[in-house]
Motif scaffolding. Structure first.
Motif, PDB file in Angstrom:
ATOM      1  N   THR A   1      -8.833   5.976 -14.066  1.00 39.08           N
ATOM      2  CA  THR A   1      -9.230   4.660 -13.567  1.00 39.08           C
ATOM      3  C   THR A   1      -8.036   3.939 -12.941  1.00 39.08           C
ATOM      4  OG1 THR A   1     -10.927   4.461 -15.297  1.00 39.08           O
ATOM      5  CG2 THR A   1     -10.244   2.442 -14.195  1.00 39.08           C
ATOM      6  N   ALA A   2      -6.910   3.947 -13.643  1.00 33.93           N
ATOM      7  CA  ALA A   2      -5.707   3.298 -13.116  1.00 33.93           C
ATOM      8  C   ALA A   2      -5.261   3.959 -11.815  1.00 33.93           C
ATOM      9  CB  ALA A   2      -4.581   3.350 -14.146  1.00 33.93           C
ATOM     10  N   ALA A   3      -5.337   5.293 -11.758  1.00 39.71           N
ATOM     11  CA  ALA A   3      -4.940   6.014 -10.546  1.00 39.71           C
ATOM     12  C   ALA A   3      -5.824   5.631  -9.365  1.00 39.71           C
ATOM     13  CB  ALA A   3      -4.995   7.519 -10.793  1.00 39.71           C
ATOM     14  N   LEU A   4      -7.115   5.472  -9.610  1.00 40.06           N
ATOM     15  CA  LEU A   4      -8.040   5.058  -8.547  1.00 40.06           C
ATOM     16  C   LEU A   4      -7.682   3.669  -8.030  1.00 40.06           C
ATOM     17  CD1 LEU A   4     -11.483   6.200 -10.017  1.00 40.06           C
ATOM     18  CD2 LEU A   4     -10.283   7.212  -8.064  1.00 40.06           C
TER      19      LEU A   4
ATOM     20  N   THR B   1      -4.197   3.633  -6.221  1.00 40.09           N
ATOM     21  CA  THR B   1      -4.281   4.330  -4.936  1.00 40.09           C
ATOM     22  C   THR B   1      -5.035   3.492  -3.913  1.00 40.09           C
ATOM     23  OG1 THR B   1      -4.200   6.493  -6.015  1.00 40.09           O
ATOM     24  CG2 THR B   1      -5.073   6.429  -3.773  1.00 40.09           C
ATOM     25  N   ALA B   2      -6.147   2.899  -4.320  1.00 43.37           N
ATOM     26  CA  ALA B   2      -6.938   2.078  -3.404  1.00 43.37           C
ATOM     27  C   ALA B   2      -6.146   0.885  -2.893  1.00 43.37           C
ATOM     28  CB  ALA B   2      -8.203   1.600  -4.105  1.00 43.37           C
ATOM     29  N   LEU B   3      -5.261   0.349  -3.727  1.00 39.89           N
ATOM     30  CA  LEU B   3      -4.473  -0.818  -3.341  1.00 39.89           C
ATOM     31  C   LEU B   3      -3.240  -0.462  -2.514  1.00 39.89           C
ATOM     32  CD1 LEU B   3      -4.658  -2.910  -6.636  1.00 39.89           C
ATOM     33  CD2 LEU B   3      -5.864  -3.341  -4.490  1.00 39.89           C
ATOM     34  N   GLY B   4      -2.958   0.844  -2.371  1.00 38.08           N
ATOM     35  CA  GLY B   4      -1.842   1.254  -1.534  1.00 38.08           C
ATOM     36  C   GLY B   4      -0.544   1.480  -2.266  1.00 38.08           C
ATOM     37  N   VAL B   5      -0.599   1.685  -3.582  1.00 36.30           N
ATOM     38  CA  VAL B   5       0.607   2.052  -4.343  1.00 36.30           C
ATOM     39  C   VAL B   5       0.898   3.521  -4.067  1.00 36.30           C
ATOM     40  CG1 VAL B   5       1.582   2.307  -6.669  1.00 36.30           C
ATOM     41  CG2 VAL B   5       0.161   0.316  -6.106  1.00 36.30           C
ATOM     42  N   ASP B   6       2.168   3.871  -3.854  1.00 36.70           N
ATOM     43  CA  ASP B   6       2.500   5.241  -3.471  1.00 36.70           C
ATOM     44  C   ASP B   6       2.181   6.231  -4.582  1.00 36.70           C
ATOM     45  OD1 ASP B   6       5.270   6.151  -4.905  1.00 36.70           O
ATOM     46  OD2 ASP B   6       5.260   3.994  -4.554  1.00 36.70           O
ATOM     47  N   ARG B   7       1.911   7.471  -4.182  1.00 33.44           N
ATOM     48  CA  ARG B   7       1.430   8.487  -5.106  1.00 33.44           C
ATOM     49  C   ARG B   7       2.427   8.785  -6.228  1.00 33.44           C
ATOM     50  NH1 ARG B   7      -2.561  12.269  -4.326  1.00 33.44           N
ATOM     51  NH2 ARG B   7      -3.550  10.485  -3.325  1.00 33.44           N
ATOM     52  N   ASP B   8       3.722   8.804  -5.921  1.00 28.66           N
ATOM     53  CA  ASP B   8       4.714   9.064  -6.968  1.00 28.66           C
ATOM     54  C   ASP B   8       4.644   8.007  -8.066  1.00 28.66           C
ATOM     55  OD1 ASP B   8       5.669  11.368  -5.819  1.00 28.66           O
ATOM     56  OD2 ASP B   8       7.368  10.399  -4.831  1.00 28.66           O
ATOM     57  N   THR B   9       4.461   6.756  -7.685  1.00 31.66           N
ATOM     58  CA  THR B   9       4.369   5.685  -8.666  1.00 31.66           C
ATOM     59  C   THR B   9       3.087   5.791  -9.480  1.00 31.66           C
ATOM     60  OG1 THR B   9       5.703   4.203  -7.298  1.00 31.66           O
ATOM     61  CG2 THR B   9       4.308   3.170  -8.962  1.00 31.66           C
TER      62      THR B   9
ATOM     63  N   PHE C   1      -6.915  14.758  -8.153  1.00 33.88           N
ATOM     64  CA  PHE C   1      -6.685  14.455  -6.740  1.00 33.88           C
ATOM     65  C   PHE C   1      -7.014  15.660  -5.849  1.00 33.88           C
ATOM     66  CE2 PHE C   1      -3.876  10.849  -8.157  1.00 33.88           C
ATOM     67  CZ  PHE C   1      -4.542   9.861  -7.452  1.00 33.88           C
ATOM     68  N   ALA C   2      -6.739  16.869  -6.352  1.00 34.84           N
ATOM     69  CA  ALA C   2      -7.077  18.074  -5.588  1.00 34.84           C
ATOM     70  C   ALA C   2      -8.581  18.196  -5.405  1.00 34.84           C
ATOM     71  CB  ALA C   2      -6.524  19.316  -6.290  1.00 34.84           C
ATOM     72  N   GLU C   3      -9.339  17.802  -6.412  1.00 32.86           N
ATOM     73  CA  GLU C   3     -10.802  17.847  -6.314  1.00 32.86           C
ATOM     74  C   GLU C   3     -11.306  16.829  -5.296  1.00 32.86           C
ATOM     75  OE1 GLU C   3     -13.737  20.152  -7.012  1.00 32.86           O
ATOM     76  OE2 GLU C   3     -12.062  20.346  -8.429  1.00 32.86           O
ATOM     77  N   VAL C   4     -10.648  15.670  -5.249  1.00 28.79           N
ATOM     78  CA  VAL C   4     -10.994  14.683  -4.221  1.00 28.79           C
ATOM     79  C   VAL C   4     -10.767  15.276  -2.830  1.00 28.79           C
ATOM     80  CG1 VAL C   4     -10.332  12.472  -3.193  1.00 28.79           C
ATOM     81  CG2 VAL C   4     -10.548  12.677  -5.687  1.00 28.79           C
ATOM     82  N   GLU C   5      -9.606  15.901  -2.655  1.00 22.59           N
ATOM     83  CA  GLU C   5      -9.270  16.479  -1.346  1.00 22.59           C
ATOM     84  C   GLU C   5     -10.182  17.638  -0.972  1.00 22.59           C
ATOM     85  OE1 GLU C   5      -5.164  17.423  -1.858  1.00 22.59           O
ATOM     86  OE2 GLU C   5      -4.554  15.311  -2.029  1.00 22.59           O
ATOM     87  N   ALA C   6     -10.662  18.368  -1.979  1.00 24.28           N
ATOM     88  CA  ALA C   6     -11.557  19.492  -1.704  1.00 24.28           C
ATOM     89  C   ALA C   6     -12.954  19.024  -1.306  1.00 24.28           C
ATOM     90  CB  ALA C   6     -11.648  20.398  -2.939  1.00 24.28           C
ATOM     91  N   GLY C   7     -13.369  17.865  -1.801  1.00 25.85           N
ATOM     92  CA  GLY C   7     -14.733  17.420  -1.564  1.00 25.85           C
ATOM     93  C   GLY C   7     -14.900  16.385  -0.476  1.00 25.85           C
ATOM     94  N   TRP C   8     -13.796  15.701  -0.106  1.00 28.95           N
ATOM     95  CA  TRP C   8     -13.883  14.633   0.867  1.00 28.95           C
ATOM     96  C   TRP C   8     -12.686  14.714   1.821  1.00 28.95           C
ATOM     97  CZ3 TRP C   8     -15.264  14.361  -4.199  1.00 28.95           C
ATOM     98  CH2 TRP C   8     -16.565  13.934  -4.480  1.00 28.95           C
TER      99      TRP C   8
END
Length: 296
Positions: A198-201, A204-212, A262-269
């Motif tokens: 949930t926090a990652a979503l 990410t939606a708000l534009g925080v970089d992936r490493d953070t 995140f890999a599943e997101v990239e695989a499906g969308w």
């Protein structure tokens, strides 16, 4: 540049929820910052002390979102939430479908029980059964040789592929984006997996970089280290497990788990934006609300 989570992700200082913390302080790509005291993440709130309840009330919370399953609530107990009747809390929490308990007073705290669990491979149930059996060979067969880590990776992929899970994660985001939504705290049992995704979503939606985003996820290991060590020792001394370390992949936040989601997101969308729209069913209005509520 990766931000330092120990500087920005503040502990709420709760004795009974050691992984309770604030998402405030993280910076976004456009130079804005997440507000403090608005979006909070945590482990179970069922063990809060009286001092914890006072501290939680001081945050001016409007909503608590509990992502635990019915089985988890039965084992650990319902949340302790200031101002909500125990009977109402228990009724809502002992449900395997979403239930909302509205506060008695307009300024009170609402509970949203949004159970997220994989019926076909409920890790919590599998582990409970393994511990109850106390058979070292069966425990190794279930958890050893990378099987425990494989279960966790499968769970994170399921977060993305299962439509019911996606709908419930999206509901948390909608609550955070609603005009009268936050301050809001969302949690599961350990504050690691469902809470972590949930926090990652949101970040990410708000534009925080992936490493953070990953740093915030992995901060669980620092906050929960003493508790995990205590649990491991307990399993050994109580004779529940001959090899307690077999459970470490379940208790730890591992980068590979979040990477799998995140890999599943990239695989499906084709993009995260497409996943936001078509996978989670969220639109620009929700994103605008999230930005308005959470960013300065």
């Amino acid at each position: 540049m990766t931000q330092q989570p120990t500087e920005t992700a503040r502990s709420l200082g709760l004795t009974g929820a050691v992984n309770a913390r604030d998402l405030g302080g993280y910076r976004t790509a456009d130079g804005r910052t997440l507000r403090h005291g608005v979006a909070l993440r945590a482990d179970s709130l069922s063990r809060l002390t009286e001092d914890d309840l006072d501290a939680l009330a001081a945050h001016g919370l409007r909503r608590v979102v509990d992502l635990r399953s019915l089985v988890e609530v039965r084992e650990a107990g319902p949340d302790r939430i200031p101002g909500l009747p125990t009977a109402e809390l228990t009724r809502a929490e002992l449900s395997d479908t979403p239930v909302t308990v509205e506060p008695v007073e307009p300024s009170g705290i609402a509970l949203h029980h949004l159970p997220i669990f994989a019926a076909d491979f409920d890790i919590y149930v599998a582990l409970r059964n393994a511990l109850a059996d106390r058979d070292a060979a069966k425990q190794r067969a279930l958890l050893g040789d990378g099987k425990a880590a494989g279960m966790m990776t499968g769970l994170y992929r399921w977060f993305v592929t299962d439509p019911v899970a996606r709908d419930r994660f999206a509901t948390v985001v909608r609550l955070l984006a609603a005009p009268a939504g936050p301050p809001l705290i969302f949690h599961c049992s350990a504050g690691k997996d469902r809470t972590g995704w949930t926090a990652a979503l949101v970040l990410t939606a708000l534009g925080v970089d992936r490493d953070t985003v990953f740093d915030d996820y992995l901060l669980t290991n620092e906050r929960s280290a003493a508790l995990i060590e205590q649990i491991m020792d307990s399993f050994g001394t109580r004779g529940l497990m001959k090899e307690p370390a077999l459970l470490l992949p379940v208790f730890l936040a591992e980068r590979a788990y979040l990477e799998a989601a995140f890999a599943e997101v990239e695989a499906g969308w084709p993009s995260f934006e497409a996943f936001w729209r078509d996978g989670l069913g969220l639109d620009d209005e929700v994103l605008d609300g999230l930005r308005a509520n959470l960013l300065v």
